[in-house]
Design a protein around this motif. Sequence first.
Motif, short mmCIF file in Angstrom:
data_model
loop_
_atom_site.label_atom_id
_atom_site.label_comp_id
_atom_site.label_asym_id
_atom_site.label_seq_id
_atom_site.Cartn_x
_atom_site.Cartn_y
_atom_site.Cartn_z
N ILE A 128 -1.48 -2.76 12.40
CA ILE A 128 -1.36 -2.70 10.94
C ILE A 128 -1.07 -1.25 10.58
O ILE A 128 -1.70 -0.33 11.10
N MET A 129 -0.09 -1.05 9.70
CA MET A 129 0.26 0.30 9.28
C MET A 129 0.16 0.41 7.76
O MET A 129 1.12 0.18 7.02
N PRO A 130 -1.02 0.75 7.25
CA PRO A 130 -1.16 0.99 5.80
C PRO A 130 -0.53 2.33 5.43
O PRO A 130 -0.50 3.26 6.24
N VAL A 131 -0.03 2.41 4.21
CA VAL A 131 0.54 3.65 3.69
C VAL A 131 -0.33 4.12 2.53
O VAL A 131 -0.63 3.35 1.62
N HIS A 132 -0.73 5.38 2.56
CA HIS A 132 -1.53 5.95 1.47
C HIS A 132 -0.58 6.54 0.43
O HIS A 132 -0.32 7.75 0.40
N LEU A 133 -0.05 5.68 -0.42
CA LEU A 133 1.04 6.06 -1.29
C LEU A 133 0.60 6.99 -2.42
O LEU A 133 -0.46 6.80 -3.02
N TYR A 134 1.45 7.97 -2.68
CA TYR A 134 1.28 8.93 -3.78
C TYR A 134 0.06 9.82 -3.64
O TYR A 134 -0.25 10.60 -4.53
N GLY A 135 -0.69 9.69 -2.52
CA GLY A 135 -1.83 10.57 -2.30
C GLY A 135 -3.18 9.90 -2.37
O GLY A 135 -4.21 10.58 -2.30
N GLN A 136 -3.21 8.55 -2.48
CA GLN A 136 -4.49 7.82 -2.53
C GLN A 136 -4.60 6.88 -1.34
O GLN A 136 -3.67 6.13 -1.04
N CYS A 137 -5.77 6.91 -0.69
CA CYS A 137 -5.98 6.09 0.51
C CYS A 137 -5.97 4.60 0.17
O CYS A 137 -6.45 4.17 -0.88
N SER A 138 -5.44 3.83 1.11
CA SER A 138 -5.55 2.38 1.04
C SER A 138 -7.02 1.98 1.21
O SER A 138 -7.86 2.79 1.63
N ASP A 139 -7.32 0.73 0.92
CA ASP A 139 -8.68 0.21 1.08
C ASP A 139 -8.92 -0.05 2.56
O ASP A 139 -8.62 -1.12 3.08
N MET A 140 -9.49 0.94 3.25
CA MET A 140 -9.52 0.92 4.71
C MET A 140 -10.60 0.03 5.32
O MET A 140 -10.42 -0.49 6.42
#
Length: 369
Positions: A128-140
Amino acid sequence: MKVPMLDLSEQYATLRDEMLQTLDEVMKSSRFILGDNVKKLEQDVATYSNVPYGIGVANGSDALHIALQASGITAGDEVITTPFTFFATAGAIARCNATPVFVDIDPVTFNIDPARIEEKITDKTKAIMPVHLYGQCSDMDPIMEIAKKHNLYVIEDAAQAIGATYKGNTVGQLSDAATYSFFPTKNLGAYGDAGMIVTKHEDLAEKMRVIRVHGSKPKYYHHVLGYNSRLDEMQAAILNVKFPHLNDWSEKRRKIANRYTELLKASLGEQVVTPVEVEGNYHVFHQYTIRVEKRDELQKFLGEQGVSTMIYYPQPLHLQPVFKDLGYKEGDFPITEKAAKEAISLPMFPELTEEQQKYVVECVTKFYQ
């Protein structure tokens, strides 16, 4: 008034003397490839990420590719990711001859929706490759729970999120690896291309180091097919000068973001959807991205007023021509597709003045009123 999307000139002016001295020292040393500056930056960024290993590479795109290759991702495998991100995320998966499998996003954060991941898992899924878009972490937390349940790698695309945290955890601390981009526009930017991978796994770190030098260990003996992707010593020296200022720059970005939100809410109320920092997150605001109606018309108007803006990203990855063979069609990811029509990023950099911000908001307000 002219308000640029990004202005690096003032930042350089404050660092110029130290920068020139550092670069002169590199040139005097005649050590230009994988020297002491690279080693220092690798260690400092790894420590900053609360993991033991940092591997400097040529750019953020290579960082993604090398992290996937070191994790054993290859032809026939599937990697779950978001369709609302820069092309490099899915491009790195495809370059491994694997298949990007897209999952729709959370409408508030623009990040991958963990609740939609598990239904996309097959016996071919390897990561799985989450992206932390715009500077905010994904719900990890739920992402890591799913990964543990199905024995999957998790590689964070943190190109836009160096310094961001999730429930007190730094980028890379929870997952198998995280990748950074030091492209000049990033929160920590080089004066050219540069990137890094951070990981807590010694075996992955060793594989990554080998892959970045044509797969050789020792030199001229090749056991895997790697390629040339070394972090340049000059770029590392530049980043070493900038790195001590990163936390201060992040705080300034956060203050600018808060001011934008206050000004926009005061003048336009619910006509503009402003960014939300999820509870437990530390958002570093690589971009300040709002959602609006008549987005394209607004961008044209702001340009006429001297205000620069950017649209990240106008065409989702599942609708890109290069991925047409994956079989996706318009309507498959409605939240992503809606965001692609509504999202616009306003000028954002640590040196942005309050006067410039007020002018930007005045122009946005003028358009809608």
